[in-house]
Design a protein around this motif. Structure first.
Motif, mmCIF file in Angstrom:
data_model
loop_
_atom_site.group_PDB
_atom_site.id
_atom_site.type_symbol
_atom_site.label_atom_id
_atom_site.label_comp_id
_atom_site.label_asym_id
_atom_site.label_seq_id
_atom_site.Cartn_x
_atom_site.Cartn_y
_atom_site.Cartn_z
ATOM 1 N N VAL A 473 0.398 -11.766 7.976
ATOM 2 C CA VAL A 473 -0.539 -10.957 7.175
ATOM 3 C C VAL A 473 -0.975 -9.718 7.949
ATOM 4 N N ASN A 474 -1.308 -9.907 9.224
ATOM 5 C CA ASN A 474 -1.758 -8.780 10.050
ATOM 6 C C ASN A 474 -0.652 -7.748 10.244
ATOM 7 N N LEU A 475 0.578 -8.215 10.429
ATOM 8 C CA LEU A 475 1.710 -7.290 10.558
ATOM 9 C C LEU A 475 1.879 -6.475 9.285
ATOM 10 N N PHE A 476 1.744 -7.137 8.149
ATOM 11 C CA PHE A 476 1.894 -6.445 6.861
ATOM 12 C C PHE A 476 0.786 -5.407 6.678
ATOM 13 N N ILE A 477 -0.465 -5.798 6.965
ATOM 14 C CA ILE A 477 -1.593 -4.861 6.836
ATOM 15 C C ILE A 477 -1.418 -3.670 7.781
ATOM 16 N N ALA A 478 -0.989 -3.959 9.020
ATOM 17 C CA ALA A 478 -0.799 -2.882 10.000
ATOM 18 C C ALA A 478 0.299 -1.925 9.557
ATOM 19 N N ALA A 479 1.372 -2.464 8.994
ATOM 20 C CA ALA A 479 2.467 -1.608 8.520
ATOM 21 C C ALA A 479 2.004 -0.740 7.347
ATOM 22 N N CYS A 480 1.250 -1.340 6.426
ATOM 23 C CA CYS A 480 0.740 -0.568 5.273
ATOM 24 C C CYS A 480 -0.208 0.540 5.726
ATOM 25 N N TRP A 481 -1.091 0.213 6.672
ATOM 26 C CA TRP A 481 -2.025 1.230 7.171
ATOM 27 C C TRP A 481 -1.277 2.352 7.895
ATOM 28 N N THR A 482 -0.252 1.995 8.628
ATOM 29 C CA THR A 482 0.547 3.006 9.330
ATOM 30 C C THR A 482 1.235 3.940 8.340
ATOM 31 N N ILE A 483 1.816 3.384 7.282
ATOM 32 C CA ILE A 483 2.474 4.204 6.250
ATOM 33 C C ILE A 483 1.453 5.117 5.576
ATOM 34 N N PHE A 484 0.260 4.575 5.281
ATOM 35 C CA PHE A 484 -0.791 5.386 4.663
ATOM 36 C C PHE A 484 -1.233 6.502 5.606
ATOM 37 N N SER A 485 -1.309 6.208 6.894
ATOM 38 C CA SER A 485 -1.682 7.214 7.890
ATOM 39 C C SER A 485 -0.627 8.330 7.956
ATOM 40 N N ILE A 486 0.634 7.939 7.841
ATOM 41 C CA ILE A 486 1.713 8.943 7.830
ATOM 42 C C ILE A 486 1.541 9.884 6.645
#
Length: 510
Positions: A473-486
């Motif tokens: 779950v944390n990996l998924f949230i971190a990946a989504c936040w990273t994409i949003f930051s991009i």
């Protein structure tokens, strides 16, 4: 549709194809790593990595010549009716046949001498190490001979075929590694045989494909023009120096680690190198799709498009590695437990530092293609090689004074920053590359994106639970936040409009 629009569309399609292949092969490769570690144990896994490192060092002959092959083929194809791809292909083929013979000679002399006299391993495992070495040399030599065909396929931008071959190879490797767990006998030797089988698939497939689809280009016709051989060899020799330096930075470091710490720590370094390689492949996919276009634009005189592609590819290569690096850096402990169960000591530190190094390196993702397209690679390769080879004496001395095993990764980061600055200087001298535009279009958006993505996640990472479910779950949230930051910090106004239109017109209508 204009030629530029068609070429940009081709880059987008090729990128999509390559990323689809990459996701499949990366998932398979990480499953395989756990199976192999389980089947061999940390010591034998480390042994294979350090012996395989010797062959990987020799394999830089092939790696550097792939770049030479597709550079010359892409430039020749970019000339249209004025080019002669068959002459260039046969020139490179003859050179590779000679290189394959040299590789066997070097591997069976210097490689064997190293294993017998310097490899830090129990004496009872020397025969196994030599078996791995002999088998790897033969498969690598065969791969070297087929490099011109690989270069031709890349120059043709036929990435669908390359992707299919690599996916089939990965699936076969997975099947063989599952079998490895249950088969009796010497598993280390079986592992070497299985890998040799898998590694032969791509060269054989390229041979068959090119002889059917490009038979006029690959048709044997001895080129007697010495000038052609001299030009390719001169270019290739400089490329080889740079490739050797790159491999020495990793494989030479692995040998020094083996000398001071033994095979267990080689396992940790090997696993970290695999993660780094997977992240690098993720960004190289974007680069691979764009490199032929950069070279063809340069060859056709459209330098402005070539340099603009450099700014864009460098920025988005950095963004792509963030999607992998940021989640792993914030959830490294839970991820390693989920992946490996009980990882070797220092694996987490090696991975984090090597991912940071990869992020910095990707800020210059488009440099090499532009420099190679000009044909003036001497200064770049000499400087690049000297900077990277300096790693080995530095870490040898540092280890001698008792520094921690991961000091090599910290030194790598410093040398990568120096390399980036050096290549900027080279780019300014060879092209219309602008430092101000590079800072504005590549560096600043990349820095802002990293800070926005990493800052909040790093703050909350101490609250992350390391159970397997919460780690996912944390990996998924971190990946989504990273994409949003991009999206927020890494794209300009026009790029945001394109993304918004794609989202509205394509995704919402599904």
């Amino acid at each position: 549709m204009s030629d530029t629009s068609a070429n940009n569309k081709r880059i987008a399609i090729n990128t999509l194809i390559l990323y689809s292949k990459l996701i499949i092969t990366i998932v398979i490769s990480f499953i395989i790593s756990r199976l192999v570690l389980q089947a061999l144990g940390a010591s034998d896994y480390g042994l294979y990595n350090v012996v395989g490192g010797i062959v990987a060092l020799l394999n830089t002959l092939a790696t550097s010549m792939v770049a030479t092959s597709y550079r010359y083929m892409a430039v020749e194809l970019g000339k249209g009716n004025d080019g002669n791809p068959n002459r260039i292909y046969n020139t490179v083929f003859v050179i590779h046949s000679v290189l394959a013979i040299l590789l066997i000679l070097i591997g069976e002399t210097i490689g064997v001498y190293y294993v017998q006299n310097f490899l830090n391993v129990d004496s009872c495992r020397i025969d196994d190490a030599l078996f791995i070495l002999h088998l790897s040399i033969l498969t690598t030599a065969f791969a070297v001979i087929t490099v011109p065909m690989n270069g031709l396929i890349i120059a043709r931008e036929n990435f669908i075929f390359i992707s299919i071959v690599e996916i089939v190879s990965a699936l076969l490797k997975l099947v063989l590694m599952i079998a490895l767990i249950y088969l009796p006998g010497d598993r280390l030797r079986l592992y070497a045989v299985f890998l040799a089988i898998v590694q032969l698939i791509s060269p054989i497939a390229y041979q068959i494909y090119c002889r059917k689809s490009d038979k006029d280009v690959v048709k044997w016709n001895l080129n007697k023009c010495k000038r052609d051989y001299y030009g390719v060899l001169k270019f290739a020799s400089w490329m080889l120096i740079g490739a050797l330096a790159c491999m020495a930075r990793l494989q030479g470091a692995a040998m020094i680690i083996n000398f001071y710490f033994g095979t267990i720590l080689n396992a940790a370094f090997g696993l970290a190198s695999q993660v780094d390689a997977a992240a690098t492949q993720f960004t190289n996919t974007l680069r691979q799709a764009a490199v032929p276009q950069i070279m063809k634009s340069q060859a056709s005189g459209d330098e402005e498009r070539s340099i603009n592609l450099v700014y864009i590819i460098s920025k988005y290569s950095f963004m792509c590695i963030l999607i992998i690096a940021i989640p792993l850096m914030t959830c490294i402990s839970g991820t390693l437990k989920l992946w490996l169960g009980v990882p070797p000591e220092y694996t987490d530190i090696f991975i984090v530092l090597m991912l940071i190094n990869g992020m910095i390196a990707n800020l210059g993702a488009g440099f090499d293609a532009t420099i190679q397209a000009t044909g003036k690679v001497k200064k770049n390769q000499i400087g690049y090689s000297l900077i990277n080879l300096s790693l080995l004496p530095i870490i040898y001395v540092l280890y001698k004074f008792g520094f921690a095993p991961y000091i090599n990764a910290l030194v790598m980061i410093g040398l990568t920053i120096i390399t980036l600055i050096f290549q900027c200087w080279i780019m300014v001298g060879l092209s219309s590359f602008s430092i101000n535009k590079y800072l504005k279009k590549t560096i600043l958006p990349s820095i802002f994106t990293f800070l926005l993505a990493w800052g909040p996640l790093h703050f909350f990472s101490k609250f992350f639970n390391e159970s397997w479910l919460l780690t996912l779950v944390n990996l998924f949230i971190a990946a989504c936040w990273t994409i949003f930051s991009i999206y927020l910090a890494g794209t300009n106004t026009n790029e945001k409009k394109i993304i918004n239109n794609i989202f509205k017109n394509k995704i919402l209508k599904l």
